[in-house]
Write an enzyme that holds these catalytic residues in place. Structure first.
Site, PDB file in Angstrom:
ATOM      1  N   HIS A 119       0.822  -1.221   0.000  1.00  0.00           N
ATOM      2  CA  HIS A 119       0.000   0.000   0.000  1.00  0.00           C
ATOM      3  C   HIS A 119       0.851   1.265   0.000  1.00  0.00           C
ATOM      4  CE1 HIS A 119      -3.611  -2.476   1.741  1.00  0.00           C
ATOM      5  NE2 HIS A 119      -3.505  -2.589   0.436  1.00  0.00           N
ATOM      6  N   GLY A 187      -0.829 -10.066  11.961  1.00  0.00           N
ATOM      7  CA  GLY A 187      -1.469  -8.793  12.301  1.00  0.00           C
ATOM      8  C   GLY A 187      -2.286  -8.155  11.200  1.00  0.00           C
ATOM      9  N   ALA A 232       1.850 -10.005  18.113  1.00  0.00           N
ATOM     10  CA  ALA A 232       2.938 -10.317  17.179  1.00  0.00           C
ATOM     11  C   ALA A 232       4.297 -10.379  17.891  1.00  0.00           C
ATOM     12  CB  ALA A 232       2.966  -9.277  16.068  1.00  0.00           C
TER      13      ALA A 232
END
Ligand code: APR
Length: 246
Positions: A119, A187, A232
């Site tokens: 992204h 995540g 995480a």
């Protein structure tokens, strides 16, 4: 959880090609909120702020409400044990590529060298008038919206909702997903497409898909082989210490 950590350590070390897909959850322990769920960005800010049409209509407003705030958080953030664990796996010669949906640059800061920024990234800005690109550190962000010397407004080099993923990014990610034999999915709520398709491609190509997330996702129980339910940083720490003790 310990048994699953042992299992993941075994699956990872017996694989030839490990890749990771990460999302906002991996940066939560670095102080950057996720988008969805409790405490998520979209609880406070209308998600339409991430739409390209809204940005084009009023870039100053989107800079003020969404980008500036996120950028300030990102600028203060440091990699946590989740990022560091993935960097360690690369250093051990186990992990090849991280495909991340995050725009915070924390994987690179932790030491991963092959990071696909699915992204885009907040680290880069592009002038909407002359197309000049620059590092966001070089630009005075006290003035919103920031402007290029040509007078044009800078946009962050991120993918807004309504924009397409650059074809090369999509092609390379798809290739990695189809070639890896273990994909760590860390995540991410796995609902934003096309990123969420990568674990599906991996699974269909015969890879094991291991999720690390405190919550279930649409992949859980169908696409992923198992979910290690936890944060995480904690889970990656566990995996690294089992691998290092072997
Ligand atoms: N460790 C691991 N996972 C966590 C943690 C943690 N400490 N805390 C939260 N999570 C999980 C949540 O349970 C959730 O599944 O991280 C996930 C975050 O989901 P989203 O906020 O939807 O983030 P992401 O999947 O990256 O979103 C995809 O949506 O808004 C867009 O462009 C934005 O890239 C983003 C995309």
């Amino acid at each position: 959880m310990d048994a699953l950590i042992e299992r993941a350590a075994k699956d990872i070390t017996s694989a030839k090609y490990v890749a990771a897909l990460t999302g906002a959850g991996i940066s939560v322990e670095s102080g950057i909120p996720p988008f969805r769920g409790k405490g998520g960005v979209w609880e406070k800010i209308d998600p339409s702020y991430a739409e390209i049409n809204r940005f084009m209509r009023d870039p100053a407003d989107v800079w003020r409400v969404l980008i500036k705030e996120m950028k300030d958080l990102i600028d203060r953030a440091k990699p946590n044990n989740g990022h560091k664990g993935l960097a360690k796996l690369e250093e051990m010669g186990i992990l090849k590529t991280v495909i991340t949906q995050n725009v915070d640059g924390l994987h690179q800061m932790a030491g991963n060298t092959d990071v696909i920024e699915f992204h885009g990234s907040f680290a880069r800005l592009q002038c909407m008038m002359c197309d000049k690109t620059c590092h966001s550190r070089e630009v005075d962000l006290s003035e919103i919206p920031p402007r290029c010397e040509c007078g044009g407004i800078y946009r962050p080099d991120i993918i807004f909702f309504g924009e397409i993923i650059p074809p090369e990014t999509l092609r390379r990610s798809g290739d990695i997903a189809s070639q890896c034999d273990v994909m760590l999915v860390v995540g991410t709520s796995a609902i934003v497409q096309p990123a969420a398709t990568m674990p599906i491609i991996a699974k269909q190509s015969g890879a094991k898909v291991i999720e690390i997330n405190p919550e279930r996702t649409p992949l859980t129980g169908s696409i992923s082989d198992y979910l290690i339910m936890g944060k995480a940083g904690e889970v990656m720490n566990g995996i690294i210490s089992v691998i290092s003790d072997r």
